[in-house]
Design an enzyme around this catalytic site. Structure first.
Site, PDB file in Angstrom:
ATOM      1  N   ASP A 227      24.557  96.526  17.015  1.00 33.34           N
ATOM      2  CA  ASP A 227      24.407  97.720  17.849  1.00 33.34           C
ATOM      3  C   ASP A 227      25.695  98.545  17.943  1.00 33.34           C
ATOM      4  O   ASP A 227      25.968  99.166  18.974  1.00 33.34           O
ATOM      5  CB  ASP A 227      23.943  97.337  19.266  1.00 33.34           C
ATOM      6  CG  ASP A 227      22.571  96.680  19.270  1.00 33.34           C
ATOM      7  OD1 ASP A 227      21.782  96.968  18.360  1.00 33.34           O
ATOM      8  OD2 ASP A 227      22.302  95.878  20.185  1.00 33.34           O
ATOM      9  N   ALA A 228      26.471  98.569  16.874  1.00 31.69           N
ATOM     10  CA  ALA A 228      27.762  99.262  16.909  1.00 31.69           C
ATOM     11  C   ALA A 228      27.923 100.277  15.791  1.00 31.69           C
ATOM     12  O   ALA A 228      29.015 100.810  15.596  1.00 31.69           O
ATOM     13  CB  ALA A 228      28.893  98.247  16.860  1.00 31.69           C
TER      14      ALA A 228
END
Length: 283
Positions: A227-228
């Site tokens: 999620d980056a």
């Protein structure tokens, strides 16, 4: 109208726009849309032009050959694409249907200009919905004790269907690093949180415990770090102390659908330029 989309990123400097514009004008290129952005922090310049294909004296390969000298002179990272060549989008989902159903509907009504050669899922629940649209559905179950065989099959299917883009429409599995690396900049995810807050599982539960007043969704490119990846699109909806977790999930689903659809459309129209872990999005 058929257009060529010219997308450029390069070190900022004098004469970039003039040189590109003069090149197009000298070949009778008709610009229908032009977007520019100068990033003072990084010292880079970003550009996107749409040009009527019929106004140019050469095809897309001829354009690449003619433009190569200019690109080299300005150290450009660039690409030229043809709007008539639809991108092939492989969709991946699990059990939740809202994002997948929304994308299929937008594709069915010609709102999304792409081809969808197949849908891959680790559950069989959504098969009938997908096959109603005339799209092949592949059930690839994931064994939590050994995920490698499943992802090897996913990789095989993606290659077999010549995918340009992979969309994780609430596919509730973490892709292995090798798949992320092989398809860098081509895998789009929807995360049901306004990243970087509430990374990982059950973000609405995390948000409720924190007592937030805004919840949201984030469309981003997938990288090895969970999620980056570079963010393409985000949106939020207001909540209050009176809203339950079920309320937040319900509100969030609507936001997720809209954010994912917008993010995918921007990608399909070559409006997203990635620089490091940031994006420039010409909407």
């Amino acid at each position: 109208m058929r257009t060529y989309r010219l997308v450029i990123a390069c070190p900022d400097g004098v004469g970039i726009v003039a040189t590109v514009s003069n090149f197009l004008a000298s070949h009778n290129g008709w610009i229908t849309e032009a977007s520019h952005h100068s990033d003072e922090q990084s010292g880079w310049f970003f550009m996107r032009h749409e040009i009527r294909a019929e106004s140019l004296p050469f095809d897309i390969e001829g354009f690449r050959e003619a433009f190569a000298r200019i690109a080299e002179a300005f150290s450009m990272t660039w690409q030229i694409t043809d709007s008539a060549q639809k991108k092939r989008v492989v969709l991946m989902a699990s059990r939740e249907s809202h994002c997948l159903a929304d994308l299929l509907h937008r594709w069915h009504t010609d709102e999304l200009d792409c081809d969808i050669p197949c849908v891959i899922s680790n559950h069989d629940d959504l098969r009938s919905m997908v096959e109603w649209h005339g799209i092949p559905f592949f059930h690839v179950p994931v064994d939590s004790r050994n995920k490698q065989p499943a992802f090897a099959e996913v990789s095989r299917l993606v290659k077999a269907h010549d995918a340009d883009v992979i969309v994780l429409a609430r596919y509730m599995q973490i892709l292995p690093p090798e798949l992320c690396q092989e398809h860098a900049g081509q895998v789009i995810n929807i995360h049901h949180s306004f990243l970087p807050s509430f990374v990982g599982a059950k973000p609405y539960h995390q948000a409720a415990l924190r007592g937030v007043k805004l919840i949201g969704a984030t469309c981003h490119y997938v990288t090895e770090e969970l999620d980056a990846g570079p963010i393409i699109e985000q949106d939020v909806v207001r909540v209050s102390h009176a809203d339950t977790i079920d309320d937040m999930v319900r509100f969030g689903r609507d936001v997720e659908k809209m954010v994912l659809a917008r993010g995918l459309r921007y990608h399909l129209e070559d409006r997203v330029l990635v620089h490091g872990n940031k994006t420039v999005v010409f909407d």
